[in-house]
Scaffold this motif. Structure first.
Motif, PDB file in Angstrom:
ATOM      1  N   ARG A 295     -38.791-111.888  -9.344  1.00  0.00           N
ATOM      2  CA  ARG A 295     -39.507-112.430 -10.645  1.00  0.00           C
ATOM      3  C   ARG A 295     -39.528-113.773 -10.766  1.00  0.00           C
ATOM      4  O   ARG A 295     -39.766-114.725  -9.630  1.00  0.00           O
ATOM      5  CB  ARG A 295     -38.481-112.066 -11.735  1.00  0.00           C
ATOM      6  CG  ARG A 295     -37.340-111.090 -12.001  1.00  0.00           C
ATOM      7  CD  ARG A 295     -36.225-110.907 -12.330  1.00  0.00           C
ATOM      8  NE  ARG A 295     -36.358-110.813 -13.942  1.00  0.00           N
ATOM      9  CZ  ARG A 295     -35.814-110.608 -14.415  1.00  0.00           C
ATOM     10  NH1 ARG A 295     -34.203-110.044 -14.808  1.00  0.00           N
ATOM     11  NH2 ARG A 295     -36.537-109.514 -15.961  1.00  0.00           N
ATOM     12  N   ARG A 297     -43.134-114.184 -10.752  1.00  0.00           N
ATOM     13  CA  ARG A 297     -44.287-114.122  -9.067  1.00  0.00           C
ATOM     14  C   ARG A 297     -43.758-115.093  -7.672  1.00  0.00           C
ATOM     15  O   ARG A 297     -44.698-115.211  -7.096  1.00  0.00           O
ATOM     16  CB  ARG A 297     -45.801-114.447  -9.783  1.00  0.00           C
ATOM     17  CG  ARG A 297     -45.931-113.881 -11.483  1.00  0.00           C
ATOM     18  CD  ARG A 297     -46.190-114.637 -11.634  1.00  0.00           C
ATOM     19  NE  ARG A 297     -47.387-114.053 -12.936  1.00  0.00           N
ATOM     20  CZ  ARG A 297     -48.290-113.741 -14.037  1.00  0.00           C
ATOM     21  NH1 ARG A 297     -49.128-115.154 -13.464  1.00  0.00           N
ATOM     22  NH2 ARG A 297     -48.485-113.724 -14.952  1.00  0.00           N
ATOM     23  N   GLY A 325     -36.194-104.952  -5.002  1.00  0.00           N
ATOM     24  CA  GLY A 325     -36.291-105.973  -7.095  1.00  0.00           C
ATOM     25  C   GLY A 325     -35.718-105.545  -7.528  1.00  0.00           C
ATOM     26  O   GLY A 325     -35.047-104.287  -7.505  1.00  0.00           O
ATOM     27  N   TRP A 327     -35.501-103.576 -10.306  1.00  0.00           N
ATOM     28  CA  TRP A 327     -36.492-102.278 -11.369  1.00  0.00           C
ATOM     29  C   TRP A 327     -35.854-102.225 -12.201  1.00  0.00           C
ATOM     30  O   TRP A 327     -37.068-101.946 -13.207  1.00  0.00           O
ATOM     31  CB  TRP A 327     -36.894-101.588  -9.895  1.00  0.00           C
ATOM     32  CG  TRP A 327     -37.615-102.189  -8.944  1.00  0.00           C
ATOM     33  CD1 TRP A 327     -36.499-101.862  -7.793  1.00  0.00           C
ATOM     34  CD2 TRP A 327     -39.156-102.397  -8.879  1.00  0.00           C
ATOM     35  NE1 TRP A 327     -37.620-102.359  -6.537  1.00  0.00           N
ATOM     36  CE2 TRP A 327     -38.808-103.279  -7.281  1.00  0.00           C
ATOM     37  CE3 TRP A 327     -39.769-103.316  -9.357  1.00  0.00           C
ATOM     38  CZ2 TRP A 327     -40.513-103.699  -6.967  1.00  0.00           C
ATOM     39  CZ3 TRP A 327     -40.741-103.583  -8.766  1.00  0.00           C
ATOM     40  CH2 TRP A 327     -40.732-103.969  -7.304  1.00  0.00           C
ATOM     41  N   GLU A 329     -34.709-103.981 -14.389  1.00  0.00           N
ATOM     42  CA  GLU A 329     -34.289-105.478 -15.124  1.00  0.00           C
ATOM     43  C   GLU A 329     -35.894-105.544 -16.073  1.00  0.00           C
ATOM     44  O   GLU A 329     -35.678-106.061 -16.668  1.00  0.00           O
ATOM     45  CB  GLU A 329     -34.169-106.011 -14.524  1.00  0.00           C
ATOM     46  CG  GLU A 329     -32.884-106.279 -14.203  1.00  0.00           C
ATOM     47  CD  GLU A 329     -31.760-108.121 -13.830  1.00  0.00           C
ATOM     48  OE1 GLU A 329     -32.647-108.743 -13.415  1.00  0.00           O
ATOM     49  OE2 GLU A 329     -31.106-107.681 -12.599  1.00  0.00           O
ATOM     50  N   ILE A 330     -36.475-104.389 -15.415  1.00  0.00           N
ATOM     51  CA  ILE A 330     -38.038-104.876 -16.110  1.00  0.00           C
ATOM     52  C   ILE A 330     -38.497-104.438 -17.968  1.00  0.00           C
ATOM     53  O   ILE A 330     -37.146-102.835 -17.753  1.00  0.00           O
ATOM     54  CB  ILE A 330     -39.919-103.404 -15.124  1.00  0.00           C
ATOM     55  CG1 ILE A 330     -39.425-104.505 -14.402  1.00  0.00           C
ATOM     56  CG2 ILE A 330     -40.513-103.980 -16.281  1.00  0.00           C
ATOM     57  CD1 ILE A 330     -39.871-103.405 -12.686  1.00  0.00           C
ATOM     58  N   PRO A 341     -42.356-112.730 -17.832  1.00  0.00           N
ATOM     59  CA  PRO A 341     -42.086-113.053 -16.733  1.00  0.00           C
ATOM     60  C   PRO A 341     -42.216-111.337 -15.700  1.00  0.00           C
ATOM     61  O   PRO A 341     -41.921-112.210 -14.389  1.00  0.00           O
ATOM     62  CB  PRO A 341     -40.904-113.148 -17.045  1.00  0.00           C
ATOM     63  CG  PRO A 341     -40.731-112.689 -18.506  1.00  0.00           C
ATOM     64  CD  PRO A 341     -42.220-112.475 -19.442  1.00  0.00           C
ATOM     65  N   ASP A 342     -42.010-110.685 -16.229  1.00  0.00           N
ATOM     66  CA  ASP A 342     -42.253-108.946 -15.347  1.00  0.00           C
ATOM     67  C   ASP A 342     -43.352-108.469 -14.989  1.00  0.00           C
ATOM     68  O   ASP A 342     -43.315-107.507 -14.211  1.00  0.00           O
ATOM     69  CB  ASP A 342     -40.970-108.304 -15.880  1.00  0.00           C
ATOM     70  CG  ASP A 342     -39.533-109.299 -16.020  1.00  0.00           C
ATOM     71  OD1 ASP A 342     -39.211-109.827 -15.382  1.00  0.00           O
ATOM     72  OD2 ASP A 342     -38.589-108.633 -17.211  1.00  0.00           O
ATOM     73  N   LEU A 345     -43.555-107.526 -11.197  1.00  0.00           N
ATOM     74  CA  LEU A 345     -43.015-106.558 -11.118  1.00  0.00           C
ATOM     75  C   LEU A 345     -44.156-105.466 -11.182  1.00  0.00           C
ATOM     76  O   LEU A 345     -43.370-104.001 -10.572  1.00  0.00           O
ATOM     77  CB  LEU A 345     -41.199-106.607 -11.426  1.00  0.00           C
ATOM     78  CG  LEU A 345     -40.938-107.561 -10.731  1.00  0.00           C
ATOM     79  CD1 LEU A 345     -39.220-107.644 -11.413  1.00  0.00           C
ATOM     80  CD2 LEU A 345     -40.768-107.050  -9.328  1.00  0.00           C
TER      81      LEU A 345
END
Length: 545
Positions: A295, A297, A325, A327, A329-330, A341-342, A345
């Protein structure tokens, strides 16, 4: 403390002598059966006379839909049960028996196989020596008339009833040409045959049940998964048994292989000769490349894409990529996507959503025989992964650590090529407080490699791809044609130079001849002149006198 075996060298174990030890493990003999009541009666009669304690033995017979239904004969081990599996197929029947089994060891036995009275004990003595073994006895194929069950139960040596018999030829050949499976451990799993093999139950639970989607080849595929779970395969010649009649493969090898190979190629990467297509994708890949995305970047879309794209463009198509990752939590769509911030991702997942060789997950898939943990942002050379796989396979290493960079503060960046079977074995024998890599070193060996030698570089590399490769090939062919014409031109010019040189040689020879003639004529004139001058002087002197 669990004993450690390096590779498949079970010779470091010392199993007890038959008849001179006290066993403690319980064994479940699982017998799938479809029809053939007369042969089943003989198999159970053979089990009834075993030297292994009856109190530590249970037998589970699985009737796979026989008509008329099978029954338990009078001569059988005390703890014998008959269950029914109506779903056709030996794999379904075996799984039903596996679910009913409660032993520390599961002993597969076909309903047309009669074990020698010491066979189960010969198997079990190995399982008391280590908890991750797969033991296969020695089968012989008999065409003798079927004796009475009473004769089997009373026989001291079944050879008296069933010899002459033929050996299990391919199995014997495999064992003999590999030093008892210790020289060629990559193929040791082929020893797993359902007719006379025993497996530690905990190991079997890690590997999973029989694959019911296979038409044929279930035993071999199960053997491969047992190998990935950390198994050591042991051939036991003292565990003798007689197969009543030939197997289906012995009768129809070519059509059996045709059907079996069509399915097992998708599931057993070790059978490389069945994966001759240069660009096929398979259910179980040879290599899983693991790349982590973070997360904020770090590492982000650009680094992950550089690595994944380079991996997919290499010369190893038989692979899959797992991008690890958070994923789940996106948050999804955002009113300000550029400030999300995502975002990276979401870009990674969206960019590879329709690439079948790439998946996004929380953890590796874990079914490939090799895993490469590669830091995002690093790209291998076109042949880099192929070279690493060859290095690991040729040396039998459980771990190849690849040095990518070493900073001024001694911080080290590495990639790791891990053999699944080696890390599974290491997890079984791991001691309290021990590092897992140290256990891998003890059982399979480890090695360090220079990343530069395999083309690893930081940042995105130049990806040729198929179109680029085709264009490069066309350009190379055109350049080759141009050079061929130039060679022909130079050859013609050289020929003309040779002709001119020949003419000059001939002219030189002729000139030398002319010079020689002139020299001779001049010498003659000089001699004549000297003679004439001398005569004149003589005449002058004579006149004066």
């Amino acid at each position: 403390m669990t004993v450690r075996i390096a590779g498949n060298d079970y010779r470091t174990l010392t199993p007890p002598e038959l008849g001179a030890w006290t066993p403690s493990l319980r064994v479940s003999v699982v017998i799938p059966a479809y029809g053939g009541q007369d042969k089943l009666d003989l198999a159970l009669a053979g089990l009834a006379g075993q030297t292994y304690p009856a109190g530590l033995t249970e037998v589970v017979v699985v009737d796979n839909g026989s008509e008329p239904p099978l029954r338990l004969p009078a001569i059988r081990p005390p703890d014998t049960r008959l269950i029914v599996c109506p779903v056709p197929g030996r794999a379904h029947a075996r799984n039903a028996g596996l679910r009913a089994a409660g032993g520390d060891v599961v002993h597969w036995l076909d309903s047309d196989v009669v074990p020698d009275r010491r066979a189960v004990e010969a198997h079990m003595r190995w399982h008391h020596a280590a908890p991750y073994l797969v033991v296969t006895g020695r089968l012989r194929f008999t065409s003798a008339d079927l004796p009475a069950p009473e004769a089997v139960a009373a026989a001291g040596d079944l050879a008296e009833l069933f010899e002459p018999a033929e050996p299990h030829a391919w199995l014997v050949d495999l064992v003999e040409r590999t030093g008892g499976l210790t020289d060629h451990r990559a193929r040791a799993f082929s020893l797993h045959v359902g007719g006379a093999t025993s497996v530690n139950a905990a190991l079997l639970a890690r590997a999973g049940p029989m694959d019911t989607d296979l038409v044929l080849g279930q035993d071999t595929e199960m053997g491969y998964r047992l190998a990935q779970a950390g198994a050591v395969f042991v051939p036991e010649p003292l565990a003798r048994a007689f197969h009543l009649g030939p197997t289906m493969r012995m009768r129809d090898k070519a059509p059996i292989d045709r059907v079996s190979h069509a399915f097992v190629a998708d599931r057993i990467p070790a059978y490389r000769w069945l994966r001759s297509h240069p660009n096929r994708h398979w259910k179980v890949p040879c290599l899983e490349v693991i790349v982590e995305a973070g997360r904020g970047r770090r590492p982000g879309y650009d680094e992950v894409r550089a690595t994944v794209d380079a991996v997919l463009a290499g010369t190893v198509p038989d692979l899959a990529v797992t991008v690890i990752g958070p994923w789940d939590e996106i948050r999804g769509e955002s009113r300000a996507p550029l400030a999300d911030p995502d975002l990276d991702l979401a870009l990674i997942r969206g960019h590879y959503a329709h690439e079948p060789r790439v998946r996004t997950a929380r953890a590796p898939a874990g079914d490939a025989p090799y895993r490469l943990r590669l830091p995002a942002g690093w790209t291998p050379g076109e042949d880099g992964l192929a070279g690493l796989l060859d290095l690991a396979a040729d040396g039998g290493y459980g771990l190849v650590s690849v040095l990518l960079a070493e900073g001024p503060g001694r911080e080290v960046v590495t990639a790791r090529l891990e053999r699944t079977a080696a890390f599974a074995r290491a997890a079984i024998v791991l001691r309290d407080g021990e590092d897992l890599d140290d256990a891998v070193e003890d059982t399979f060996g480890t090695l360090w490699a220079d990343g530069h030698a395999y083309g690893f570089t930081p940042g995105p590399g130049t990806i040729t791809g198929r179109r680029g490769a085709y264009r490069a090939r066309i350009e190379a062919e055109a350049e080759a044609a141009r050079l061929a014409k130039e060679v022909e031109r130079l050859r013609g010019q050289a020929g003309r130079w040779r002709e001119e040189a020949g003419r000059w040689r001939r002219s030189t020879v002729e000139l030398r001849r002319e010079v020689g003639t002139l020299r001779r004529e001049l010498a003659t004139l000089r001699r004549a002149h000297r003679r004439g001058l001398l005569s004149s002087m003589r005449r002058a002197i004579a006149r004066r006198l």
